[in-house]
Design a protein around this motif. Sequence first.
Motif, PDB file in Angstrom:
ATOM      1  N   PRO A  61      -2.290  -8.918  -8.038  1.00  0.00           N
ATOM      2  CA  PRO A  61      -3.023  -9.296  -6.813  1.00  0.00           C
ATOM      3  C   PRO A  61      -2.558  -8.465  -5.615  1.00  0.00           C
ATOM      4  N   LYS A  62      -3.497  -8.262  -4.696  1.00  0.00           N
ATOM      5  CA  LYS A  62      -3.174  -7.474  -3.504  1.00  0.00           C
ATOM      6  C   LYS A  62      -3.339  -8.319  -2.260  1.00  0.00           C
ATOM      7  N   VAL A  63      -2.484  -8.070  -1.297  1.00  0.00           N
ATOM      8  CA  VAL A  63      -2.696  -8.675   0.022  1.00  0.00           C
ATOM      9  C   VAL A  63      -2.501  -7.594   1.072  1.00  0.00           C
ATOM     10  N   ASP A  64      -3.148  -7.801   2.217  1.00  0.00           N
ATOM     11  CA  ASP A  64      -2.945  -6.849   3.316  1.00  0.00           C
ATOM     12  C   ASP A  64      -1.495  -6.918   3.779  1.00  0.00           C
ATOM     13  N   VAL A  65      -1.036  -8.161   3.971  1.00  0.00           N
ATOM     14  CA  VAL A  65       0.302  -8.334   4.537  1.00  0.00           C
ATOM     15  C   VAL A  65       1.056  -9.412   3.777  1.00  0.00           C
ATOM     16  N   LEU A  66       2.287  -9.071   3.392  1.00  0.00           N
ATOM     17  CA  LEU A  66       3.169 -10.078   2.814  1.00  0.00           C
ATOM     18  C   LEU A  66       4.263 -10.381   3.839  1.00  0.00           C
ATOM     19  N   ILE A  67       4.414 -11.649   4.134  1.00  0.00           N
ATOM     20  CA  ILE A  67       5.442 -12.043   5.102  1.00  0.00           C
ATOM     21  C   ILE A  67       6.539 -12.775   4.339  1.00  0.00           C
ATOM     22  N   SER A  96       4.132 -11.030  -9.219  1.00  0.00           N
ATOM     23  CA  SER A  96       4.175  -9.807  -8.408  1.00  0.00           C
ATOM     24  C   SER A  96       2.971  -9.757  -7.492  1.00  0.00           C
ATOM     25  N   VAL A  97       3.148  -9.069  -6.393  1.00  0.00           N
ATOM     26  CA  VAL A  97       2.035  -8.888  -5.479  1.00  0.00           C
ATOM     27  C   VAL A  97       2.131  -7.475  -4.894  1.00  0.00           C
ATOM     28  N   THR A  98       0.967  -6.869  -4.638  1.00  0.00           N
ATOM     29  CA  THR A  98       0.954  -5.549  -4.019  1.00  0.00           C
ATOM     30  C   THR A  98       0.562  -5.706  -2.554  1.00  0.00           C
ATOM     31  N   PRO A  99       1.518  -5.471  -1.660  1.00  0.00           N
ATOM     32  CA  PRO A  99       1.223  -5.670  -0.238  1.00  0.00           C
ATOM     33  C   PRO A  99       0.889  -4.375   0.464  1.00  0.00           C
ATOM     34  N   GLY A 100      -0.021  -4.457   1.442  1.00  0.00           N
ATOM     35  CA  GLY A 100      -0.244  -3.321   2.315  1.00  0.00           C
ATOM     36  C   GLY A 100       0.994  -3.102   3.189  1.00  0.00           C
ATOM     37  N   VAL A 101       1.442  -4.168   3.770  1.00  0.00           N
ATOM     38  CA  VAL A 101       2.630  -4.131   4.624  1.00  0.00           C
ATOM     39  C   VAL A 101       3.514  -5.317   4.261  1.00  0.00           C
ATOM     40  N   VAL A 102       4.826  -5.119   4.339  1.00  0.00           N
ATOM     41  CA  VAL A 102       5.750  -6.243   4.182  1.00  0.00           C
ATOM     42  C   VAL A 102       6.415  -6.510   5.526  1.00  0.00           C
TER      43      VAL A 102
END
Lengths: 524, 343
Positions: free
Chosen positions: A2-8, A194-200
């Motif tokens: 899965p992808k997200v723009d931002v992972l916080i 797992s996750v694919t983030p644009g930004v962490v």
Amino acid sequence: MPKVDVLIIGAGVTGAGIARDLSMRGASVMLLDRGDFCSGASGSNHGMLHSGARYAVKDPESAKECASEANILRKIAPAFIEDTGGLFVSLPEDDFGFAEKFKRGCNNAGVDTREVDVAEAREMEPSLSSDMVRAFWVDDGSIDPFGLTLGNIEDARSMGAKVRNYCEVVGIDVDDYTIDAVRFKDQRTGTVESVTPGVVLNAAGAWSPGIAAMVGQKLPLRIDKGTLVVLNGRLCKMLVNRLRPPADGDIVVPSHSSTIIGTTSNGVSSADGNIPTESEVTFLLRETAKVIPGIANARAVRAYCGVRPLIPAGGGGRSASRNFRIIDHASTGVYNLVSVIGGKLTTYRLMAEKISDLACEKINNRNRCRTAKETISEMPTIDPVPGIHDLALLRMAKKNGSEYQNVLEQCVSLPRGKEEVCTCERVLRGEIQYHLRKGDVRNASDLVKRTRVGMGYCQGGFCTLGIISAAMGVYKTAPIEYIESFLNERNKGISSILVGEQLRQEMFKAHLLRSVYGIREESR
Amino acid sequence: MTRPFNADRCIKCGACMRACPVVQEETTSMFDGPRSLAVDSSRFSHEVNSLRDNIFACSMCWKCADVCPSRVEMPRAILRARADMFDRNAALPGHTKMMQNIDVDGLSVRRELDSLSLGVEKASVLYFPGCIAGQKFRNIADGVVRTLLQNATVRTPSGLVCCGSPLEKVGDRVRMEALRKRNLKLFEGRSQIVTSCPGCTSHINDQYGVEALHIVEYLVESVGLAKLKFRNHGVVRVVLHEPCHLKRTVGPHAIDYCYDILQSMPGIRVLDMAEPDRCCGGGGGLLSGYPDVAMDLARTKIEDAAASGADVVLAPCPFCVLNLKQAGGMDVMDLTEFISFRF
């Protein structure tokens, strides 16, 4: 994957604020915390809404930020704020000249303040010492950090953010100076996802150097421990500060059914394993009793401590800036990692805005921040409900904000939902079950943050059994470990204040639980 | 015996909640109960107004303070809260009526008779009849006087008004003080003040700064049991309802005196009843504020008394007599009136 723009990473108030901010801008967001929400500094502070006056002399930048942010919070989160007003009070032993610096500092920083004569101050706040020599009114207030953080989280969720607690980051994969996967372990199930983030965005507070270290980044941080003591009942109406250069034991905050006194400040080597000590508690009681003499005879029900993630430059402890700093790790080798350190509860929104601006730049999102204008939670309208005490409804509204109607619906519709489980804090069985069903709650301690169950003067003596019963209503089993972990967590805050009434209370509680119900607490 | 109120002493053992007669009768859905009102809710000081709803459902029986292992005096805190939030315009209908009666001629009940007035100038005893014995049940007052005259000279100055206890219970401290001043003027002299109402007795003792004795205290302490010559008028089986204020606010021995007196009467059999010191509902402003709750408590009391097999339930308190008589179903008599027929 899965992808997200931002992972916080880190669901304290800052992380929650970022999740809401970015969700409002249309970014896809995931927010993770290795423990429960609000389990670091966000859950162990004064709950003070700073007018900025406290920083006016030494840290004008912070003062300015506080002044404007406090007013924004009053508009966007009225349910969680009590406009108590505040006083700065000096005693004969305090440096008389400081008051002039204070006045100037407040003026320069745009902090609203007004000198009041001693008699007027006593009229405004009768609990104050007759020794007081000077007093200033300021626009301080008290704020519920749990409500505020959870309010941000729920609002972010309503816009699609994925927010999960008890998910610990266990690995970060970097390829070509860019994070392309973050692995985290869901502690409930033990599975690693797992996750694919644009930004962490690294908002893990005192734990953020650990996250940075996973990708070989250094994040200098000064970890500073602060201890606070909870006194039974509201001993003052207003927030009371000591008028002197910021020092330990300066602040008294009326909050819900208690008075919180603090704080201390000393550097510690680790963010974990800190507990309040007896000498800190004794010091705080003695120091704050100089300003509010009634504290000398008050009943301390609990002590707790938090760890401030301070910016290391400019000295440590009290002299360290309470300002915040955003670190873009692009310049040091990881393009899509940003860390935030420093700051404080009152300015969380501004921190979230600034870090979200930077994240949006990185993901090419051009939407502007709207968090200063749109409400997180209005104070709900309260109508009488047959069979529920008015005071219980009012408490429920103040704790749950915009979720109030949903919580109330459970209390009314569930069998025995109107039963009072915690009589200190007037928490109803339906409230407990609402939060148990929501899924975020993993143990009884998590319920404390959401409902204040067990926060009263009996510290879980009475409500423990009600929690078991309510939990059985949801889980269909008797989760005795669940209760033991709750009691052990409560005990951490009790051992340093065990004298007088609270000692008698604990003896009674231990006897009741052991002899009647066979529940044993860990030996201390 | 005044101790400072300190809610912080509570360890939440629940003894007061279990002992509260109003909670027992009506459950906490109607009345928060002593701990909840006096200890828990007062911690939310700024939100205390929401207590207004049921703060008058406490009958001021002091049982909660009696059973408290931490000696927290909850009724004192409830009284203080009633005074703090006193607002005549928001008073319950029964309390408004009581205050109107006070405004008219200083009595908490409507005047139906001329005030009792006995004038032996240098009498050894000043009898203070109070509102209920003075107006509603003159037979009690007559009985007291008959009894007192066995061993003393008695006077009751005309112009005595309500002692002020009912006003204290609704929180009206201003009117209460005015009544105190009117009575104190008439108390001048050397007579021992004797009352027949435990409410009057403790109110005069606590608020007036003069000593008053309930008639049973006077009979046992000042006259002496040996001097009371009772005759046998036939066998009567009685139970004694132990009035809250006599037992818990007048004096530590007043209830024992009642039993001592009864046992010294030939022909009297004193039977046991369940919880003789559980409140009948007659006090604390409950009877005027929540008459239906007071009635529930009185019915339970009468059931307990009837189960003992007694012919009559005796209560050394006109308020209890008033409330128990309204419940009906059994003969009720004030102990002092009963005594006056046994000489």
